[in-house]
Structures are given as C-alpha cells and as structure tokens.
Design a protein around this motif. Structure first.
Motif, PDB file in Angstrom:
ATOM      1  N   CYS A 388     -15.050  10.160  15.378  1.00  0.00           N
ATOM      2  CA  CYS A 388     -14.079   9.058  15.358  1.00  0.00           C
ATOM      3  C   CYS A 388     -13.825   8.523  13.954  1.00  0.00           C
ATOM      4  CB  CYS A 388     -14.571   7.922  16.262  1.00  0.00           C
ATOM      5  SG  CYS A 388     -16.180   7.249  15.783  1.00  0.00           S
ATOM      6  N   ASP A 389     -14.698   8.861  12.989  1.00  0.00           N
ATOM      7  CA  ASP A 389     -14.558   8.346  11.623  1.00  0.00           C
ATOM      8  C   ASP A 389     -13.978   9.369  10.653  1.00  0.00           C
ATOM      9  OD1 ASP A 389     -15.636   5.866  12.293  1.00  0.00           O
ATOM     10  OD2 ASP A 389     -17.689   6.595  12.012  1.00  0.00           O
ATOM     11  N   ARG A 390     -13.701  10.583  11.118  1.00  0.00           N
ATOM     12  CA  ARG A 390     -13.323  11.649  10.195  1.00  0.00           C
ATOM     13  C   ARG A 390     -11.942  11.472   9.595  1.00  0.00           C
ATOM     14  NH1 ARG A 390     -15.831  17.163  12.994  1.00  0.00           N
ATOM     15  NH2 ARG A 390     -18.028  16.482  12.862  1.00  0.00           N
ATOM     16  N   GLU A 391     -11.085  10.712  10.248  1.00  0.00           N
ATOM     17  CA  GLU A 391      -9.775  10.426   9.681  1.00  0.00           C
ATOM     18  C   GLU A 391      -9.793   9.111   8.925  1.00  0.00           C
ATOM     19  OE1 GLU A 391      -5.899  10.834   8.555  1.00  0.00           O
ATOM     20  OE2 GLU A 391      -7.198  12.339   9.504  1.00  0.00           O
ATOM     21  N   ARG A 392     -10.565   8.162   9.416  1.00  0.00           N
ATOM     22  CA  ARG A 392     -10.578   6.825   8.822  1.00  0.00           C
ATOM     23  C   ARG A 392     -11.178   6.812   7.432  1.00  0.00           C
ATOM     24  NH1 ARG A 392     -13.762   2.089   9.346  1.00  0.00           N
ATOM     25  NH2 ARG A 392     -15.332   3.217  10.540  1.00  0.00           N
ATOM     26  N   ILE A 393     -12.102   7.720   7.133  1.00  0.00           N
ATOM     27  CA  ILE A 393     -12.758   7.683   5.815  1.00  0.00           C
ATOM     28  C   ILE A 393     -11.800   8.018   4.677  1.00  0.00           C
ATOM     29  CG2 ILE A 393     -15.042   8.213   6.737  1.00  0.00           C
ATOM     30  CD1 ILE A 393     -14.619  11.087   5.844  1.00  0.00           C
ATOM     31  N   PHE A 394     -10.620   8.609   5.002  1.00  0.00           N
ATOM     32  CA  PHE A 394      -9.648   8.918   3.953  1.00  0.00           C
ATOM     33  C   PHE A 394      -8.722   7.746   3.665  1.00  0.00           C
ATOM     34  CE2 PHE A 394     -10.786  13.162   5.556  1.00  0.00           C
ATOM     35  CZ  PHE A 394     -11.113  13.784   4.361  1.00  0.00           C
ATOM     36  N   GLU A 395      -8.886   6.648   4.384  1.00  0.00           N
ATOM     37  CA  GLU A 395      -8.102   5.458   4.090  1.00  0.00           C
ATOM     38  C   GLU A 395      -8.697   4.736   2.889  1.00  0.00           C
ATOM     39  OE1 GLU A 395      -8.016   3.130   7.611  1.00  0.00           O
ATOM     40  OE2 GLU A 395      -6.973   4.667   8.799  1.00  0.00           O
ATOM     41  N   ARG A 396      -7.880   3.965   2.198  1.00  0.00           N
ATOM     42  CA  ARG A 396      -8.304   3.323   0.956  1.00  0.00           C
ATOM     43  C   ARG A 396      -9.280   2.187   1.232  1.00  0.00           C
ATOM     44  NH1 ARG A 396      -2.110   3.263  -1.489  1.00  0.00           N
ATOM     45  NH2 ARG A 396      -1.934   5.532  -1.587  1.00  0.00           N
ATOM     46  N   PHE A 397     -10.318   2.136   0.408  1.00  0.00           N
ATOM     47  CA  PHE A 397     -11.366   1.107   0.472  1.00  0.00           C
ATOM     48  C   PHE A 397     -12.111   1.112   1.808  1.00  0.00           C
ATOM     49  CE2 PHE A 397      -8.115  -0.791  -2.408  1.00  0.00           C
ATOM     50  CZ  PHE A 397      -8.854  -0.709  -3.579  1.00  0.00           C
ATOM     51  N   THR A 398     -12.203   2.290   2.431  1.00  0.00           N
ATOM     52  CA  THR A 398     -12.940   2.385   3.686  1.00  0.00           C
ATOM     53  C   THR A 398     -14.382   2.778   3.411  1.00  0.00           C
ATOM     54  OG1 THR A 398     -10.976   3.006   4.936  1.00  0.00           O
ATOM     55  CG2 THR A 398     -13.105   3.585   5.898  1.00  0.00           C
ATOM     56  N   ARG A 399     -15.333   2.007   3.977  1.00  0.00           N
ATOM     57  CA  ARG A 399     -16.764   2.326   3.899  1.00  0.00           C
ATOM     58  C   ARG A 399     -17.315   2.228   5.309  1.00  0.00           C
ATOM     59  NH1 ARG A 399     -15.536  -0.555  -0.678  1.00  0.00           N
ATOM     60  NH2 ARG A 399     -16.098   0.439  -2.649  1.00  0.00           N
ATOM     61  N   LEU A 400     -18.044   3.269   5.708  1.00  0.00           N
ATOM     62  CA  LEU A 400     -18.482   3.320   7.095  1.00  0.00           C
ATOM     63  C   LEU A 400     -19.690   2.439   7.365  1.00  0.00           C
ATOM     64  CD1 LEU A 400     -18.055   7.120   7.873  1.00  0.00           C
ATOM     65  CD2 LEU A 400     -16.435   5.261   8.204  1.00  0.00           C
ATOM     66  N   ASP A 401     -20.599   2.339   6.408  1.00  0.00           N
ATOM     67  CA  ASP A 401     -21.820   1.573   6.653  1.00  0.00           C
ATOM     68  C   ASP A 401     -22.385   1.118   5.318  1.00  0.00           C
ATOM     69  OD1 ASP A 401     -23.060   3.871   5.569  1.00  0.00           O
ATOM     70  OD2 ASP A 401     -23.154   4.766   7.561  1.00  0.00           O
ATOM     71  N   ALA A 402     -23.579   0.553   5.393  1.00  0.00           N
ATOM     72  CA  ALA A 402     -24.198   0.042   4.160  1.00  0.00           C
ATOM     73  C   ALA A 402     -24.520   1.158   3.179  1.00  0.00           C
ATOM     74  CB  ALA A 402     -25.482  -0.718   4.508  1.00  0.00           C
ATOM     75  N   ALA A 403     -24.747   2.359   3.704  1.00  0.00           N
ATOM     76  CA  ALA A 403     -25.051   3.476   2.802  1.00  0.00           C
ATOM     77  C   ALA A 403     -23.867   3.820   1.924  1.00  0.00           C
ATOM     78  CB  ALA A 403     -25.462   4.706   3.611  1.00  0.00           C
ATOM     79  N   ARG A 404     -22.635   3.380   2.320  1.00  0.00           N
ATOM     80  CA  ARG A 404     -21.429   3.650   1.537  1.00  0.00           C
ATOM     81  C   ARG A 404     -20.954   2.355   0.890  1.00  0.00           C
ATOM     82  NH1 ARG A 404     -19.109   8.587   3.052  1.00  0.00           N
ATOM     83  NH2 ARG A 404     -20.135   9.569   4.807  1.00  0.00           N
ATOM     84  N   SER A 405     -21.848   1.573   0.377  1.00  0.00           N
ATOM     85  CA  SER A 405     -21.521   0.288  -0.240  1.00  0.00           C
ATOM     86  C   SER A 405     -21.221   0.450  -1.705  1.00  0.00           C
ATOM     87  CB  SER A 405     -22.686  -0.683  -0.043  1.00  0.00           C
ATOM     88  OG  SER A 405     -23.822  -0.195  -0.725  1.00  0.00           O
TER      89      SER A 405
END
Length: 449
Positions: A388-405
C-alpha cells in the motif's frame, strides 16, 4: 470582411457542402438534359424510320395506291410524303397535304436511310428519308412528325436546373440544420469551460451520449480538467509541505541565534556555528532539490546524450564512500538517450536511500528487457516496503515511519526527483517484490543504434 455566417464553423461547413453539391449536381443536371434529349430524339427517329421503311416496302410491293391519301401506320408520325426524282410530290398523307416537300435531303444508294430535322414555314419536324429502290429515278419516302415540345424549346433545361437549384438550396438548409445540431454540444462545452476558473477546477463539461467525435472531445476535456485539478491540488499540497519543511530548520536556527543574543556569556560559539551550519546545509539541500524538481522536463535540460548505464554506475560508485558494501551485476552495452546529470542524480538518490535502510549490503543491477527497455535496479536487504506504500513513497516529502525521519538524512524529495526524471525520459520507476528487502527498478527506453 466575410459575412458573419462564413466566419463560423457552421457557416463554413454549410458553404463547403453547398459548393460540393453544386459541383456534383450541375454536371449531373447537364448530363441528364443531354441524355434525355438523346433518348427522346432516338425514340422519335425510330418511329419515323419504321414508318418510312414500311411505306417504302408497301410501295415496292405495289400495295400502296398512288393518288390516294397515304394511310398513317403510326398516329404520331402523321407527316408522310413520297417525292419523285424530279422533286415533285407524288403522294402524301392527309396531314402533309398542301405542304411543300418536307426536306431536300435525298438518300444515296449506299446510304438509303437518312434521319434529320427540317424547319417548315410553320413548324420544325423530325423526319426520316428512305430511298425506295436502287434505281437512279427512285422516289423517296419522307415520314416525319412535329418536333416534340421538349426538344423544340428550353423547357427541359429550365425544369432540370430549377430542380438542381432547389436541391442545392435544400442541401445548404439541411447542412445548416444538421451542423447546428451537431455543434450544439460544442457550444455547451464552450460555455461550461468559460465558467471554469483557477480557484475551482472541480467543474466538468456535459458529455453527450454516444461515442462520436464530440463525445470523445468532451471525454478528453473532462480528463484534462481532472488532471488539472489533481495538479493544482498537488501544487497546493506541495507548497504546504515545502513551507513546513523549510520552516523547521529556519525556526531552529532562529531559536539558537535569539538564545545567543539573550545570553551571550553562556553561548558556546563553536557549537552554535556548527548547529547553524547544519541547519543551513539542510536549507540549501531542500532548496537545491526544489529547483531540480522545477527544472526536470523543462527546456533547460533538453540536451541529451548517449549514456551507458553500466559505465554510469561504475563512475558513481568510484566516488562514493558508503558504509555498506555495494555488489554489482552490470551488463555492458545498455545505452539510453538521457540527461547524464539527471540520471546520475537518480542513481545517487537510490543508493542513498538503500544505504540508509539496508542491514548488510546493497546491490545494483543493470540489464535489458525486451522489447528495447533498459533496466537499472537498486536493492537493499532492509525492511520490505508494504504494497500500500509503494506508490505513496514517490510523493514529495513523504516519510513512512520514524526510520525515514530527517535525522536519518535526506530532504524527503529524493524519490520524487527520481520519479520525475524517469517520467521526463519516457520511463518509469517503481518498487517491486524483493524477498527480505526493498527493490527499486528504473526502466527507460534504450537508444537506437
């Protein structure tokens, strides 16, 4: 200046249809008149020839009494004369009595039947002259009839060309009505488009029923409006996200400077400068990425060259000092037409992302895929990205969790830049299944030899 009706599409279509109708109907009318005249004339001459041949036959057999009125075999062919070699009338029908010889045409031995027209003092006639025998003193039988009205006047032409003019007028009128009805949905769409403004792109034009060109136009217009609405929404969201991303380092930098201003004795200048430089670096990185996003696909970077992907990967890895090893599987000869600096930036972003989230190693693969597609893949053995996140991560300023801070590095624009570069080069980038990790795959059309 052209009249108002000629300046509209409806008027131009009507004018063209009228001209085409005239170009078709006028020659057809002329041909119709000629054919009709020819058919009527042939029918008249056939009647006169049959009558003259019959009278000549009876005369040769002696069945025709001389001196008496010649019987009329065909009611329409009532003008019959037998004229001797000296030009004297030997016998006539009742209708031809007291008339001069119907014609001075005398058939020859070789051409014993002649059809012609002759104008008498009172009328014009269509007649046929038949030589009775082969002798030099052979009499001639003339059989004729008054020229039909349709041949002796211009009535036929008047009727035909009146009909042609009527048909041209009906064609113009019908074309005007049909074109108006066909263009009515276009006028409706134009009015609805005039009502659309930048503040509200949610409006749509009315799509007429069916699947003709006008319906397809309405469908395309609605698709364009939908894309514009999505683009405007993305721009608003991007402006909001960019403002938030820029505000955070600016606020931190301002807080540190204000604290140093209030408490100069307690301020560690070296620590303050180091922290300020880090915030400044972050601001510079964000602004640089924003400028790159604005330039991707524009005419500023239209200069493309042949880029060997394997060579690009080798040169990029040669100048990096990554914390984790990078394994490669590179196929030579995979060449694309691209802006080298932009492709290098995509590779850098993918490698940076992989290094941040890998556990033990990163792998880069270059190959080709039929038909004519170059493939660049970057894998890491970190956490797998959910479907479900494979398209959303290409949006600008998108971070999935704290590991992507922010603390993990990056501006939040790296994958967005990679996607925009791929689209500008008529390619695509996506996340694919990778057991025990994440796999980013860039596909580009290969360059022609």
């Amino acid at each position: 200046m052209a009249p108002w009706w000629a300046r509209s599409l409806r008027g131009r279509v009507t004018l063209i249809a009228t001209a085409v109708a005239a170009l078709v109907l006028i020659p057809v009318g002329i041909a119709g008149v000629l054919v009709t005249r020819s058919v009527i004339t042939a029918g008249v001459f056939s009647e006169t020839r049959d009558t003259a041949e019959r009278i000549a036959y009876e005369m040769r057999g002696g069945a025709l009494p001389m001196g008496a009125a010649i019987p009329v075999p065909h009611p329409a062919v009532d003008l019959i004369q037998i004229v001797g070699a000296n030009g004297h009338v030997l016998a006539t029908s009742d209708a031809a009595r007291n008339l001069p010889p119907l014609s001075d045409v005398r058939p020859t031995v070789k051409n014993r039947v002649v059809s012609t027209t002759s104008c008498l003092p009172t009328e014009c006639v269509h007649l046929t002259a038949v030589r009775v025998s082969m002798f030099a003193d052979s009499p001639v039988v003339y059989a004729g009839r008054s020229s039909p009205e349709v041949l002796s006047s211009r009535t036929l032409e008047v009727i035909v060309f009146a009909e042609v003019a009527l048909l041209i007028g009906v064609t113009a009128w019908a074309t005007w009505l049909v074109t108006g009805r066909a263009l009515r949905p276009v006028a409706t769409m134009r009015a609805e488009l005039d009502a659309v403004h930048a503040g509200d792109l949610s409006s749509r034009v009315t799509q007429p029923p069916g699947d003709d060109e006008v319906a397809q136009l309405a469908h395309s217009v609605n698709g364009t409006l939908a894309r514009l609405e999505r683009s405007a929404e993305q721009q608003r969201q991007f402006a909001s996200d960019a403002s938030h991303e820029l505000r955070t380092p600016i606020a931190g930098l301002r807080a540190q400077l204000e604290s140093a201003q209030l408490y100069p004795e307690d301020t560690d200048v070296e620590a303050l400068v180091g922290s300020a430089l880090r915030d400044t670096d972050r601001l510079e990185a964000i602004i640089t990425d924003l400028l790159l996003l604005a330039r991707i696909g524009s005419r500023v970077d239209v200069v493309k060259e042949r880029v060997d992907l394997a060579d690009l990967v080798r040169k990029e890895l040669a100048v990096r000092s990554d914390k984790l090893p990078v394994r490669v599987d590179l196929a030579d000869g995979v060449v694309v037409e691209a802006v080298r600096l932009q492709l290098a930036r995509v590779l850098t972003n993918l490698l940076d992302n992989a290094q941040r989230h890998a556990e033990h190693a990163v792998k880069v693969t270059v190959g080709r895929q039929e038909p004519g597609t170059a493939v660049l893949a970057v894998e890491n053995d970190g956490v797998e990205i959910a479907e479900c996140d494979r398209e959303r991560i290409f949006e600008r300023f998108t971070r999935l969790d704290a590991a992507r801070s922010r603390d993990a590095g990056g501006t939040g624009l790296g994958l967005a830049i990679a996607r925009d570069v791929a689209m500008a080069h008529r390619g695509e980038i996506r996340v694919e299944d990778c057991p025990g990790g994440a796999r980013f795959v860039l596909r580009l059309p290969m360059a022609f030899e």
